[in-house]
Design an enzyme around this catalytic site. Sequence first.
Site, PDB file in Angstrom:
ATOM      1  N   ILE A  22       0.844  -1.200   0.000  1.00 41.72           N
ATOM      2  CA  ILE A  22       0.000   0.000   0.000  1.00 41.72           C
ATOM      3  C   ILE A  22       0.879   1.250   0.000  1.00 41.72           C
ATOM      4  O   ILE A  22       0.636   2.188  -0.747  1.00 41.72           O
ATOM      5  CB  ILE A  22      -0.935   0.025   1.234  1.00 41.72           C
ATOM      6  CG1 ILE A  22      -1.717  -1.283   1.380  1.00 41.72           C
ATOM      7  CG2 ILE A  22      -1.870   1.239   1.186  1.00 41.72           C
ATOM      8  CD1 ILE A  22      -2.591  -1.675   0.242  1.00 41.72           C
ATOM      9  N   CYS A  79       7.383  -0.289   8.630  1.00 38.25           N
ATOM     10  CA  CYS A  79       6.668  -0.471   7.374  1.00 38.25           C
ATOM     11  C   CYS A  79       7.640  -0.836   6.256  1.00 38.25           C
ATOM     12  O   CYS A  79       8.575  -0.087   5.963  1.00 38.25           O
ATOM     13  CB  CYS A  79       5.896   0.779   6.977  1.00 38.25           C
ATOM     14  SG  CYS A  79       4.952   0.509   5.469  1.00 38.25           S
ATOM     15  N   THR A 139       4.485  -6.841   8.865  1.00 39.75           N
ATOM     16  CA  THR A 139       4.553  -7.859   7.801  1.00 39.75           C
ATOM     17  C   THR A 139       5.991  -8.273   7.490  1.00 39.75           C
ATOM     18  O   THR A 139       6.935  -7.527   7.723  1.00 39.75           O
ATOM     19  CB  THR A 139       3.896  -7.313   6.529  1.00 39.75           C
ATOM     20  OG1 THR A 139       4.499  -6.060   6.216  1.00 39.75           O
ATOM     21  CG2 THR A 139       2.412  -7.137   6.709  1.00 39.75           C
ATOM     22  N   GLY A 155      -0.376 -11.201  13.810  1.00 33.85           N
ATOM     23  CA  GLY A 155       0.084 -12.013  12.683  1.00 33.85           C
ATOM     24  C   GLY A 155      -0.772 -13.243  12.498  1.00 33.85           C
ATOM     25  O   GLY A 155      -0.649 -14.218  13.232  1.00 33.85           O
TER      26      GLY A 155
HETATM   27  C1  LIG Z   1      -3.191  -4.012   3.553  1.00 32.25           C
HETATM   28  C2  LIG Z   1      -2.378  -3.847   4.804  1.00 32.25           C
HETATM   29  C3  LIG Z   1      -2.055  -2.568   5.265  1.00 32.25           C
HETATM   30  C4  LIG Z   1      -1.305  -2.391   6.413  1.00 32.25           C
HETATM   31  N1  LIG Z   1      -1.012  -1.131   6.859  1.00 32.25           N
HETATM   32  C5  LIG Z   1      -0.315  -0.966   8.009  1.00 32.25           C
HETATM   33  C6  LIG Z   1      -0.060   0.335   8.536  1.00 32.25           C
HETATM   34  O1  LIG Z   1      -0.500   1.342   7.983  1.00 32.25           O
HETATM   35  N2  LIG Z   1       0.663   0.448   9.685  1.00 32.25           N
HETATM   36  C7  LIG Z   1       1.144  -0.658  10.344  1.00 32.25           C
HETATM   37  O2  LIG Z   1       1.779  -0.518  11.388  1.00 32.25           O
HETATM   38  N3  LIG Z   1       0.895  -1.893   9.886  1.00 32.25           N
HETATM   39  C8  LIG Z   1       0.187  -2.084   8.733  1.00 32.25           C
HETATM   40  N4  LIG Z   1      -0.073  -3.365   8.274  1.00 32.25           N
HETATM   41  C9  LIG Z   1       0.403  -4.528   9.059  1.00 32.25           C
HETATM   42  C10 LIG Z   1      -0.685  -5.071   9.972  1.00 32.25           C
HETATM   43  O3  LIG Z   1      -1.100  -4.111  10.925  1.00 32.25           O
HETATM   44  C11 LIG Z   1      -0.229  -6.348  10.681  1.00 32.25           C
HETATM   45  O4  LIG Z   1       0.899  -6.050  11.481  1.00 32.25           O
HETATM   46  C12 LIG Z   1       0.132  -7.465   9.726  1.00 32.25           C
HETATM   47  O5  LIG Z   1      -0.753  -7.480   8.628  1.00 32.25           O
HETATM   48  C13 LIG Z   1       0.111  -8.855  10.373  1.00 32.25           C
HETATM   49  O6  LIG Z   1      -1.191  -9.181  10.860  1.00 32.25           O
HETATM   50  P1  LIG Z   1      -2.259 -10.087  10.062  1.00 32.25           P
HETATM   51  O7  LIG Z   1      -1.559 -11.335   9.652  1.00 32.25           O
HETATM   52  O8  LIG Z   1      -3.361 -10.316  11.046  1.00 32.25           O
HETATM   53  O9  LIG Z   1      -2.697  -9.288   8.904  1.00 32.25           O
HETATM   54  C14 LIG Z   1      -0.838  -3.539   7.125  1.00 32.25           C
HETATM   55  C15 LIG Z   1      -1.171  -4.818   6.665  1.00 32.25           C
HETATM   56  C16 LIG Z   1      -1.930  -4.996   5.526  1.00 32.25           C
HETATM   57  C17 LIG Z   1      -2.270  -6.393   5.078  1.00 32.25           C
END
Ligand SMILES: Cc1cc2nc3c(=O)[nH]c(=O)nc-3n(C[C@H](O)[C@H](O)[C@H](O)COP(=O)(O)O)c2cc1C
Lengths: 316, 259
Positions: A79, A139, A202, A252
């Site tokens: 993004i 990020c 991520t 995660g």
């Molecule tokens: C589309 C998308 C946008 C994200 N934007 C941010 C963000 O703006 N700031 C941030 O700290 N993490 C961001 N993340 C990371 C998530 O907050 C999270 O740490 C990561 O996706 C792991 O969790 P999950 O497996 O439940 O998705 C984003 C993740 C995704 C998939």
Amino acid sequence: MKSYEAIHQVDLTVPFLSLSLKNPVMPASGCFAFGREISAFYDLNRLGAIVVKATTLDERQGNASPRLAETPAGMLNSIGLQNPGVECVIREDLPYLAIYEQLPVIVNVAGTAIEDYVEVVKRLSQVQSIAALELNISCPNVKCGGIQFGTDPEMAAEMVRAIKAVANIPVIVKLSPNVTNIVEMALACETAGADALSLINTLIGMQIDVERKRPLLANGVGGLSGPAVKPVAVRMVYEVSSAVHIPIIGIGGVMTGVDVVEFLMAGASAVQVGTANFVDPYACVRIIEELGVWCDEHGVQSVTELIGAAKPKIGV
Amino acid sequence: MALVTISSHTRINADLYELTFTAPMDLQTTRYEPGQFLHIRVTDSFDFLLRRPLSLCKVDLLHNRLTVVYRVQGAGTKRLSTKQVGDALDVLGPLGRGYQIHKEDHASLLIGGGVGVPPLVELARQLHELGQMVHAVVGFQSSQQAILLSDLAQYGSVTVLTDDGSIGKKGIVTDVLRTEFCNGFDRYYACGPTPMLKAVQQVLRTADLPGYLSLEERMGCGIGICVGCVHPIMRDGHVANMKTCKEGPVFAAEEVVFS
Ligand SMILES: Cc1cc2nc3c(=O)[nH]c(=O)nc-3n(C[C@H](O)[C@H](O)[C@H](O)COP(=O)(O)O)c2cc1C
Ligand SMILES: Cc1cc2nc3c(=O)[nH]c(=O)nc-3n(C[C@H](O)[C@H](O)[C@H](O)COP(=O)(O)OP(=O)(O)OC[C@H]3O[C@@H](n4cnc5c(N)ncnc54)[C@H](O)[C@@H]3O)c2cc1C
Ligand code: FES
């Protein structure tokens, strides 16, 4: 599934910093926008807290499309921190969330240089309705987008000290998994004054479009999330919670109530739910309910009993 | 979001399927627009995590059913094609902003390419019901990929083009969009692959015909929370990345910026 009344017997509240969260489940940053869209599906007051999209000093348009790719049990995103800028967030988005009186709001802060972060935090410190800040030093999707702070313990510590000097609310530091030694990063942030840690952001990944012979994402690389990353996240939460004394939010691949149990047992005090919201708009409230049912079925009276339960018992 | 039951699922051409199910809501009382999409899970396990966006193609008010028509593109739609009548399907939507219908128009030009044709069917039905003259210009790779021609013919005239000339004229849709031809219409509505939309926008700008384009971007959530599906859109003199799932997928043609 047991009736809702049975679940009511279980105490889901967890203490977190100075807050008492009504349950340990909150949507993760960037996976819930600023809450408006999901409010069409359920009452946001049911969430333990909300973490809003990363906010930067100025408006950002993010990376070019395609920004998303599906991977086995996961997804890649690039993004690139698209957001309307801190002033717009303060003017338009935070007042909207203030309507939800029982919803602690955590604002995720991102930037390029320390001065950007400091400026954003100064402006957010004027806003009454924020419960805590989450520093996104991890990020993977922006060139110089904070990731260098997230991979170098010295720089992370410098950042945390600078933010703590201007913040009037608790500061949670969100760590990147893209490091050799996560414990070293965590300890550096704790020593520098972080009030809590959230992990993980991520994992950097890539998918090749084999027909076109080039990376599928316009940005080349992206961040991997979803069930595929859960074992990495659980391992990091386990290791870090054994080393630090500040609370941890596990993130995660949380898709179900049992995943929450797993993170709590690994040492997290709360969890964030990201990708699951894309699959199921009701994910967070479903997960809260499943957590209650699991506890009920396992004779757990308070979820706090689960925190760190998978660790070796000292003195036994 | 709802679990619906598949009432029919048939192969209508090479790798092309028509899938009908009971609508998750009462279609008589719910507002929906042609050009909106449904966000569908192809399995409830985690191997295909994300939903797949498919356009609303046909609406059966009498039986309260919705139909989508899709091509097996990759592994996800292949999995979808194995679903049987009676199986449950997890459907979110209709979502997004569809085609705006202009009641004052007399004649509308519909332009579709490949699996961009499905949303034009419900659009054609609605325009026809308003008494408008409807002409559809649709392009496919070959007769093997041609779909929904008789459905479109119920509501107006249809010009078919194929890359290999195996059905209709040999050529691409823009071949027939000459200015004299376009002068007979008040507006156009297009859906198809991005290169086609770009060419259509260019040709019809020259012909001075206003219209709408339905964009195709990869989607995550489909409801505006992931910001993954953006396309550059020019509004009020500024170009901004807009969410095609929420602000679109249909945009006024003159707003859409192609690189
Ligand atoms: C589309 C998308 C946008 C994200 N934007 C941010 C963000 O703006 N700031 C941030 O700290 N993490 C961001 N993340 C990371 C998530 O907050 C999270 O740490 C990561 O996706 C792991 O969790 P999950 O497996 O439940 O998705 C984003 C993740 C995704 C998939
Ligand atoms: C608003 C909208 C409406 C659509 N309507 C139709 C329709 O009515 N009929 C039809 O056949 N197709 C339609 N498509 C395209 C359809 O969504 C893709 O063909 C499908 O998602 C491919 O999935 P897959 O698992 O087979 O392919 P894979 O390549 O395995 O998919 C991997 C990922 O990429 C995405 N993806 C791949 N190709 C496309 C594409 N062309 N457009 C968008 N996302 C893609 C998938 O959704 C998935 O997340 C529409 C797309 C959009 C954005
Ligand atoms: S698909 Fe998630 S914002 Fe559009």
